[in-house]
Design a protein around this motif. Structure first.
Motif, mmCIF file in Angstrom:
data_model
loop_
_atom_site.group_PDB
_atom_site.id
_atom_site.type_symbol
_atom_site.label_atom_id
_atom_site.label_comp_id
_atom_site.label_asym_id
_atom_site.label_seq_id
_atom_site.Cartn_x
_atom_site.Cartn_y
_atom_site.Cartn_z
ATOM 1 N N THR A 273 0.791 -1.230 0.000
ATOM 2 C CA THR A 273 0.000 0.000 0.000
ATOM 3 C C THR A 273 0.827 1.287 0.000
ATOM 4 N N ASP A 274 2.153 1.167 -0.023
ATOM 5 C CA ASP A 274 3.010 2.352 -0.027
ATOM 6 C C ASP A 274 3.667 2.473 -1.400
ATOM 7 N N PHE A 275 3.162 3.384 -2.245
ATOM 8 C CA PHE A 275 3.690 3.490 -3.607
ATOM 9 C C PHE A 275 5.155 3.913 -3.613
ATOM 10 N N ARG A 276 5.612 4.514 -2.510
ATOM 11 C CA ARG A 276 6.998 4.965 -2.441
ATOM 12 C C ARG A 276 7.962 3.827 -2.154
ATOM 13 N N ASN A 277 7.446 2.745 -1.586
ATOM 14 C CA ASN A 277 8.264 1.585 -1.221
ATOM 15 C C ASN A 277 7.539 0.301 -1.605
ATOM 16 N N PRO A 278 7.368 0.037 -2.898
ATOM 17 C CA PRO A 278 6.599 -1.132 -3.325
ATOM 18 C C PRO A 278 7.311 -2.443 -2.980
ATOM 19 N N THR A 279 6.511 -3.477 -2.813
ATOM 20 C CA THR A 279 7.062 -4.803 -2.488
ATOM 21 C C THR A 279 6.651 -5.872 -3.490
ATOM 22 N N THR A 280 5.724 -5.586 -4.376
ATOM 23 C CA THR A 280 5.257 -6.567 -5.346
ATOM 24 C C THR A 280 6.355 -6.838 -6.377
ATOM 25 N N PRO A 281 6.747 -8.100 -6.596
ATOM 26 C CA PRO A 281 7.872 -8.399 -7.492
ATOM 27 C C PRO A 281 7.755 -7.804 -8.891
ATOM 28 N N VAL A 282 6.579 -7.843 -9.519
ATOM 29 C CA VAL A 282 6.484 -7.324 -10.886
ATOM 30 C C VAL A 282 6.762 -5.825 -10.928
ATOM 31 N N ILE A 283 6.474 -5.134 -9.831
ATOM 32 C CA ILE A 283 6.755 -3.696 -9.752
ATOM 33 C C ILE A 283 8.229 -3.457 -9.436
ATOM 34 N N VAL A 284 8.712 -4.123 -8.405
ATOM 35 C CA VAL A 284 10.095 -3.942 -7.960
ATOM 36 C C VAL A 284 11.078 -4.294 -9.068
ATOM 37 N N ASN A 285 10.834 -5.403 -9.757
ATOM 38 C CA ASN A 285 11.759 -5.846 -10.800
ATOM 39 C C ASN A 285 11.717 -4.950 -12.039
ATOM 40 N N LEU A 286 10.554 -4.399 -12.362
ATOM 41 C CA LEU A 286 10.479 -3.470 -13.488
ATOM 42 C C LEU A 286 11.250 -2.203 -13.166
#
Length: 365
Positions: free
Chosen positions: A162-175
């Motif tokens: 829920t924190d767009f400044r510190n994402p944890t979802t792999p597809v987001i983090v890896n992109l």
């Protein structure tokens, strides 16, 4: 000043100087006309050779590079076969035309994704494959950068992210990691653009991910945009194929008229609270902001007549003709420009988009 860029490009070509021989590539046009060319497929709009793309287009996105499988990260760009595009040019002619465009001051990018190109970088191995394969495409064709056109289910937010400044979802983090790596590899002149749908950006004002229940893709571009804001050249949200979206005036806006483009673009400039997270997405600089439009009625839902587009731009750039809407982010004199899907559809419709909007953009200070 387009004629000057062309003359200089011809002079450079005439003396045998490669397009990239200068210490600094030509700067991106202050107010750019940006379009996608159907380079890998054919459809009812017809094929347009790279050499036949008119000089009015400042940024040309090659559509599309796609993954070998959704989660592989292995991105391939396959040019349209002659069986599907009888007019297709050879690879040598295609590359020569790209060089000519670059010599004339244009930017040519590879666009990844599209409606059929789902890309989910679920692992670090996929991330690394993405970097390697995209680099190979850029190097083979000598391109200026990359456009991210992830649609469908490419991006989403895991429950609890829920924190767009510190994402944890792999597809987001890896992109994010992959794009930062590519930017670092190619340097400050690397052009990075993004073409998200409103669902992945502005809808994040009301709902972020699956917070409160619902679709976990809502607002999922926000962490990517935020993490890359120092490297992002242009964000041109697709102001089409969209349902009604709530703006900063807490009213719903519907695509197809000036009002929609004013409200959606103002959100990107002003920034906005993100759902119920208690956080605020900071707005972008005006020179990073464009907006996307269908070139014609056949190109996508949400076609906007040229007069209404100019009404929206009068408001966004000059603070005029706002129709009662109050700009929360102020005017954007550095507004970067207009993107369209697509150059092919514009050609099919006798260049209405180009002929209507290039003169307007050229006339802006």
């Amino acid at each position: 000043m387009r004629w000057l860029a062309v003359v200089l490009g011809v002079l450079l070509t005439g003396v045998g100087v490669p397009a990239q021989a200068a210490d600094e590539p030509a700067a991106l046009a202050k107010h750019a006309l940006i379009g996608y060319v159907h380079a890998s497929f054919g459809n009812g709009s017809g094929y347009v050779r790279m050499a036949d793309v008119p000089d009015e287009w400042d940024v040309i996105d090659l559509a599309f590079a796609e993954p070998t499988s959704v989660t592989s990260g292995d991105i391939q760009f396959n040019r349209c076969p002659a069986s599907e595009c009888p007019e297709v040019e050879s690879d040598a002619d295609f590359i020569a035309a790209i060089r000519a465009k670059q010599a004339a001051g244009k930017k040519v990018l590879i666009s990844i994704g599209g409606a059929n190109g789902q890309v989910q970088l679920t692992t670090t191995a996929a991330r690394d494959a993405f970097v390697s394969s995209v680099s190979s495409i850029i190097d083979r064709y000598g391109l200026d950068g990359l456009d991210i056109d992830f649609e469908g289910h490419s991006l989403y937010l895991d429950s609890g992210d829920t924190d767009f400044r510190n994402p944890t979802t792999p597809v987001i983090v890896n992109l994010i990691s992959a794009l930062k790596t590519l930017k670092a590899k190619y340097g400050e002149n690397f052009v990075l653009t993004m073409a998200p749908e409103t669902f992945f950006v502005q809808v994040g004002y009301q709902f972020y991910g699956d917070t409160g229940g619902g679709d976990n893709r809502r607002g999922s571009y926000l962490p990517v945009i935020d993490a890359l804001r120092d490297s992002l050249t242009v964000l041109h949200v697709q102001d089409y194929n969209s349902g009604p979206v709530m703006g900063l005036d807490n009213q719903y806006h519907t695509m197809g008229g000036a009002d929609f483009h004013i409200a959606m673009t103002d959100m990107v400039k002003a920034g906005f609270p993100v759902g119920s997270t208690g956080q605020t997405f900071p707005g972008l600089r005006d020179d990073q902001i464009g907006l996307g439009l269908p070139a014609a009625v056949s190109a996508g839902n949400g076609y906007t007549a040229p007069a209404a587009v100019h009404e929206a731009l009068d408001c966004l750039v000059k603070g005029q003709n706002c129709g009662g809407y109050s700009l929360r982010g102020g005017t954007s004199p550095g507004f970067r420009g207009l993107m369209t899907w697509s150059i092919n559809w514009d050609h099919y419709y006798n260049w209405e988009f180009q002929n209507s909007h290039a003169p307007y953009l050229d006339a802006l200070p």
